[in-house]
Design an enzyme around this catalytic site. Sequence first.
Site, mmCIF file in Angstrom:
data_model
loop_
_atom_site.group_PDB
_atom_site.id
_atom_site.type_symbol
_atom_site.label_atom_id
_atom_site.label_comp_id
_atom_site.label_asym_id
_atom_site.label_seq_id
_atom_site.Cartn_x
_atom_site.Cartn_y
_atom_site.Cartn_z
ATOM 1 N N HIS A 1 0.771 -1.285 0.207
ATOM 2 C CA HIS A 1 -0.090 -0.027 -0.173
ATOM 3 C C HIS A 1 1.137 1.278 0.313
ATOM 4 O O HIS A 1 1.243 1.734 0.858
ATOM 5 C CB HIS A 1 -0.437 0.167 1.052
ATOM 6 C CG HIS A 1 -1.796 1.342 1.193
ATOM 7 N ND1 HIS A 1 -1.754 1.868 2.898
ATOM 8 C CD2 HIS A 1 -2.576 2.639 0.087
ATOM 9 C CE1 HIS A 1 -2.558 2.947 2.010
ATOM 10 N NE2 HIS A 1 -2.984 2.888 1.302
ATOM 11 N N ASN B 1 -3.982 3.846 8.321
ATOM 12 C CA ASN B 1 -6.081 4.063 8.296
ATOM 13 C C ASN B 1 -7.017 3.369 8.935
ATOM 14 O O ASN B 1 -7.790 4.394 9.676
ATOM 15 C CB ASN B 1 -7.123 3.418 6.508
ATOM 16 C CG ASN B 1 -6.943 4.130 5.076
ATOM 17 O OD1 ASN B 1 -5.830 5.846 5.378
ATOM 18 N ND2 ASN B 1 -6.364 3.662 4.516
ATOM 19 N N GLU C 1 2.761 0.634 2.732
ATOM 20 C CA GLU C 1 2.598 -0.937 4.231
ATOM 21 C C GLU C 1 2.513 -1.757 4.016
ATOM 22 O O GLU C 1 2.261 -2.616 2.297
ATOM 23 C CB GLU C 1 1.387 -0.522 4.507
ATOM 24 C CG GLU C 1 0.932 0.910 5.518
ATOM 25 C CD GLU C 1 -1.138 0.888 6.312
ATOM 26 O OE1 GLU C 1 -0.536 1.296 7.176
ATOM 27 O OE2 GLU C 1 -1.262 1.332 5.647
#
Length: 590
Positions: free
Chosen positions: A142, A192, A154
């Site tokens: 990510h 997130n 990530e």
Amino acid sequence: MAREFGSVGVIGLGTMGSGIAEVLARSGIAVVAVEVDAEGIERGREHLNRSTQRAVDKEKIDAKAREALLGRITWTESLADLAGVDLVIEAVPESLELKSRIFAEVDEIVGAETIICSNTSSLSVTEIGVRTKRPGKVVGMHFFNPAPVQKLVEIVRTVVTEPAVIEEVVAFVEKLGKTPVVVGDRAGFIANALLFGYLNHAVTMYEQSYASREDLDAAMRYGCNYPMGPLQLLDLIGLDTAYEILESMYRQSRNRLHAPAPLLKQMITAGLCGRKTGRGFYSYDGPDSPNVVADAESAAAAIDTATARPIRSVGVVGTGTMATGIVEVLAKSGYPVVLRARSTEKAAAALAKVRKSLDKQVSKGRLEESAAEEIVGRITPAAEFSALAQVDIVIEAVAEELPIKQEVFAALDKVAKPGAILATTTSSLPVVECAAATSRPADVIGMHFFNPAPVMKLVEVVRTIATASDVVATVHALSEKVRKHPVHCADRAGFITNALLFPYLNDAVNMLEAHYATADDIDTAMKVGCGLPMGPFELLDVVGLDVSLAIERTLYNEFREAGYSPAPLLEHLVTAGRLGRKTGNGFRAY
């Protein structure tokens, strides 16, 4: 030794995909860039042309390097052209069905040792990976937007991802000049999962009219040194994007705190999606503009200080770090201050602390010696409550224990003149409980300074159900006169800043306890990925784990929200005496 990835496929050439392709090509890697049609390829190519030209204009690369970079990219509409690549990164829209179908197709095309990565920000990598015959070679990778600028990546491992694959992908990301963090496959991964719970909470506060949008944002900027307030950040991200991420997280976590606030759906339906539409929580001077313009809500949020009571002198009760810091702030701003302590010796010691702070500023050239003498001359140490009889406002800054504060307020009520304001700088206790110890609840208010008071800009002005409006106006005006930024909220546990900050910190501890990521990777993700000044575990160790636990218990007891229940790991560390930096051991050893 980790293998080399000489050629990489990128599927999907939107903002993220074309940014990832640029990152790879900059590192000398041959890129096979795949889009669904010629229009998509042209869009991706144009994005890359603009981005690399900006880099040339800013002298980050020269024209020759740009030409070489663009020459490393092969554009195609066929997944079959990925046959010879060593690694594939999928960056198509956030649809589980679409991503799963692409993974199944790619699985049939590429070599047996090829690693397939998804750039998903919130979907389950496990669910995507099981559509292939190589789930052990499927990982999340990510990138953050914009990929050429943002350092964090990530790396998401599933329960079946081969450890060697994780090692190879981590080494590869480091070679790209990025900062990798490894996390288990959970809703929202690290950044997130922690960020959007906090943003959602801020929307709920705003939805409940607990605080204005400006005050919510200012509280987190000035109180926590965040680069942006939560509602400003949501406008930048896009409310529709935020809603989709929260929905995806909620489907996986079933955590009520991830369920999107109803207001988000209402705003999206009305077309208020943030900066990109020109209106979100704020109004902008046009779509995609960062320039906020005044609207009806701006005027409604303003505080009228015309009714403020005159403040000519101030009293401060307490001798700790907060008390002496507040005394310094007030005396620096020209106010005569009575510093009340429990004894003459303690009062003298507190005054010496203020003098020491001022001397340090003189030695650094920030303050003239004569100015320091004037400031000290405005402070009168005292050991009796009666010394506060003529001041216009008293600020209590004693220990954070309700019985002690109530005792102080009862004593102040007896000596303070009629019309004098009684303020508490509590960070989490109910202000109304202090007011109840007096015969003048209308004159009692919260005035929460942040530590260190001489440095931190924020003051939370906390109005109880009984506080008079001219008292609110007075404390607002006083905060501005001592060069602080006042924000307003009702008398509820945690006020604004702690109510938003500590559930986020608690989420981080729960994440660590569940072995989804290490403390170092969680801290790195929030600093590098979200631009926060400190990671959650660094901050917990600085605040003190015992102080943090007390605040979290207060929040939980007030709201009875399961997600606010203090993480067992935090409870255990406090029980073991590992309280953070002050004891030399907390989440880390010092």
